[in-house]
Write a protein that holds these residues in place. Structure first.
Motif, PDB file in Angstrom:
ATOM      1  N   ALA A  33       0.856  -1.193   0.000  1.00 51.37           N
ATOM      2  CA  ALA A  33       0.000   0.000   0.000  1.00 51.37           C
ATOM      3  C   ALA A  33       0.885   1.234   0.000  1.00 51.37           C
ATOM      4  CB  ALA A  33      -0.916   0.000   1.227  1.00 51.37           C
ATOM      5  N   LEU A  34       1.140   1.773  -1.176  1.00 54.59           N
ATOM      6  CA  LEU A  34       2.042   2.914  -1.299  1.00 54.59           C
ATOM      7  C   LEU A  34       1.541   3.847  -2.391  1.00 54.59           C
ATOM      8  CD1 LEU A  34       4.929   3.955  -0.380  1.00 54.59           C
ATOM      9  CD2 LEU A  34       5.765   2.880  -2.480  1.00 54.59           C
ATOM     10  N   PRO A  35       1.393   5.145  -2.070  1.00 51.61           N
ATOM     11  CA  PRO A  35       1.585   5.805  -0.786  1.00 51.61           C
ATOM     12  C   PRO A  35       0.278   5.857   0.007  1.00 51.61           C
ATOM     13  CG  PRO A  35       1.247   7.448  -2.486  1.00 51.61           C
ATOM     14  CD  PRO A  35       1.154   6.106  -3.170  1.00 51.61           C
ATOM     15  N   VAL A  36       0.400   6.082   1.326  1.00 49.96           N
ATOM     16  CA  VAL A  36      -0.783   6.223   2.187  1.00 49.96           C
ATOM     17  C   VAL A  36      -0.908   7.651   2.685  1.00 49.96           C
ATOM     18  CG1 VAL A  36      -1.844   5.538   4.376  1.00 49.96           C
ATOM     19  CG2 VAL A  36      -0.858   3.804   2.869  1.00 49.96           C
ATOM     20  N   SER A  37       0.142   8.158   3.322  1.00 49.75           N
ATOM     21  CA  SER A  37       0.093   9.511   3.879  1.00 49.75           C
ATOM     22  C   SER A  37       1.483  10.120   3.836  1.00 49.75           C
ATOM     23  CB  SER A  37      -0.432   9.483   5.321  1.00 49.75           C
ATOM     24  OG  SER A  37       0.491   8.802   6.167  1.00 49.75           O
TER      25      SER A  37
END
Length: 573
Positions: free
Chosen positions: A346-350
């Motif tokens: 999961a990239l990017p998230v924040s």
């Protein structure tokens, strides 16, 4: 040696549909399309510079071999024809064991153009994990340097599935590429957004590495999110200290400067050469771990250098201490630091900026509140769920926790991967169906991280779910506790571990002192430990033991993620 200016390349006839605009929708989603687009719009702009030692004409400078976007695209096309002639077709799984640089870009983009599926492993994962991952992924083909072909000879059973073998590097490889060049563009495979593009492996920092199935649409979403969030402009120059990030550069319109470093031992790099590469090439952007940026900062301080060309540093892989942020701020007169949060899956998230950390959040971190990882990217959604060790079949079984309450971070969005490769049990544990009628395949990914959201919607990281310490006095989270003890002026870093079995573990701390401050005898140990215990605040566990270790075990990829579970096993004996 190729050049990047006025290379006089003949025009190549168009045989595949490309858009000429990376942000404009297309009828298919092959991530390789960005390279021929860039070759059409900016044929003579430098795409890649790979180091070849010192420049004999200019002592102290690095010599490079260069390729323009047009040259790189033509050579990737030639590689695609060569691979096809050997039997590599759309959907073929290809184990790629090629050193970072020109050949890696040529080979991976060639495979994307065919619609084949490169299998990319972390070179530092160790032989045992490497062989296990290869056996599991069962590649049909091996595209590799000579040394890797020898490895395949000695470990025949692990690579028995790879019947097609292509040797990369050397004069024979270059002659084969030259023989497969053409004025016509290679016809891009019309792959769809949900078609498998590549298999990338996790670092395995809290378990065995797992293959993550990347679809072409995920890559395209990542490019869009990264470009928009950080304002990356075509024409910028990138020094990717994590090799995989070089694959994004043609889509972002950036020139890739290949760093002089061994990807299996990144922390052993020579920071002087990294600084030379930045200053010599006018690098504007770079992604690397906090450990690597600490090496660069120390070198700049010692030599009185700054990095005036740098617009942004992306530091990720572990929390970034404000001491490092302040040092980087001094050497980046025209740039800043961003700390993105995410994972292979999961990239990017924040993301959060240097100024936000120093000006707003670090005081709370030192009080044991965890590390703020910023606001989520547009189109990405994050929730906090109760801590549940087993699979979660739907969100009704784990209602979202209110702001401020700690639980497991779960995320969904256009770049969130759906499955692990041939690991249905691991997929069931890490994914929750999103039940989205507009995207039946959409999932929530369980980050395996503990955290919470604050009243302003900012996301906070408190540690890994697997590394939480469960005691009779309560549950404690590594990032919250360690920040308190890391305030000590002689502590480089520390690791909270649990001795014994949950839920009755005994909390202990393993401390890595700064160089020159390791306690020499029992008296110094007791004094050091007393000073650490005096830093405790409300909510800090009563430590059963404090251990000292000259170097904490960390992951190879970022050289920053501490192997706390291994430490717990070591000190529980």
């Amino acid at each position: 040696m190729g050049g990047c200016e006025g290379n006089g390349l003949p025009a190549r006839r168009q045989t595949a549909t490309v858009t000429g605009n990376p942000s404009r929708p297309v009828s298919f989603a092959n991530v390789a399309r960005f390279l021929p687009e860039r070759a059409q719009t900016h044929p003579h702009t430098c795409a890649v510079r790979a180091p070849v030692g010192d420049d004999p004409a200019q002592p102290g400078r690095i010599a490079y071999v260069e390729r323009s976007f047009a040259e790189l695209d033509a050579e990737a096309d030639a590689a695609a024809r060569l691979f096809q002639s050997r039997g590599i077709l759309r959907g073929t799984r290809v184990l790629v064991l090629v050193s970072p640089g020109l050949d890696l870009l040529r080979c991976v983009f060639a495979l994307f153009k065919i619609g084949a599926v490169p299998v990319l492993l972390d070179p530092g994962m160790g032989l045992k994990n490497f062989l296990a991952c290869v056996r599991h992924s069962e590649p049909t083909a091996l595209v590799a340097i000579a040394k890797a072909h020898w490895l395949a000879f000695f470990f025949r059973s692990a690579l028995a599935s790879a019947k097609i073998r292509v040797r990369v590097g050397g004069s024979a490889w270059e002659r084969e590429l030259a023989a497969h060049k053409s004025k016509d563009l290679f016809p891009l495979a019309q792959t769809q957004a949900d078609e498998l593009a590549a298999i990338l492996f996790t670092s395995g920092s809290t378990g065995a590495p797992k293959g993550v199935c990347y679809e072409h649409g995920f890559f395209e979403a990542q490019v869009r999110l990264i470009r928009e969030r950080y304002g990356i402009q075509p024409g910028e120059i990138d020094l990717p200290l994590l090799p995989i990030f070089a694959l994004f550069n043609p889509a972002l319109g950036m020139t890739t400067i290949v760093p002089e470093m061994n990807p299996s031992r990144p922390a052993a790099c020579n920071p002087a050469r990294l600084v030379q590469a930045i200053r010599q090439n006018g690098v504007t952007n770079s992604f690397g771990s906090p450990t690597l940026w600490a090496l660069v900062a120390r070198h700049c301080e010692a030599k009185g250098h700054d990095l005036p060309s740098m617009r942004r540093v992306l530091a990720a892989g572990a929390p970034v201490h404000p001491t490092l942020l302040r040092r980087l701020k001094k050497i980046l007169p025209n740039g800043t630091v961003h700390i993105p949060y995410g994972a292979t899956e999961a990239l990017p998230v924040s993301s959060i900026s240097l100024d936000e950390v120093l000006g707003k959040t670090w005081t709370q971190t030192e009080q044991g509140r965890g590390s703020c990882v910023g606001s989520v990217f547009p189109g990405v959604e994050a929730r906090i769920l109760p801590l549940i060790d087993g699979p979660i079949t739907n969100l009704h079984d784990a209602p979202t926790l209110p702001d401020g309450q700690i639980g497991e971070i779960v995320v969904r969005g256009p770049s969130i991967t759906r499955v692990y490769d041939r690991l249905p049990i691991a997929t069931a544990r890490a994914k929750i169906p999103a039940e989205d009628p507009t995207d039946p395949k959409a999932v929530w990914h369980r980050m395996g991280d503990v955290g919470y959201r604050d009243a302003q919607g900012q996301l906070w990281f408190c540690g890994r779910v697997a590394e939480r310490v469960e005691t009779t006095a309560g549950v404690f989270y590594t990032d919250c506790v360690e920040a308190i003890f890391n305030r000590h002026p002689r502590v480089a870093r520390s690791a909270l571990i649990g001795l014994g079995q949950a839920p009755a573990q005994r909390p202990a701390l393993v401390v890595e002192p700064l160089p020159g401050h390791f306690p020499k005898n029992q008296i110094e140990r007791e004094k050091f430990s007393a000073e650490l215990r005096a830093l405790a605040v409300a909510g800090t566990p009563e430590l059963a033991e404090i251990f000292y270790k000259k170097s904490l075990p960390v992951d190879v990829r970022h050289n920053a993620k501490i192997h706390r579970l291994a430490l717990a096993q070591e000190y529980s004996k």
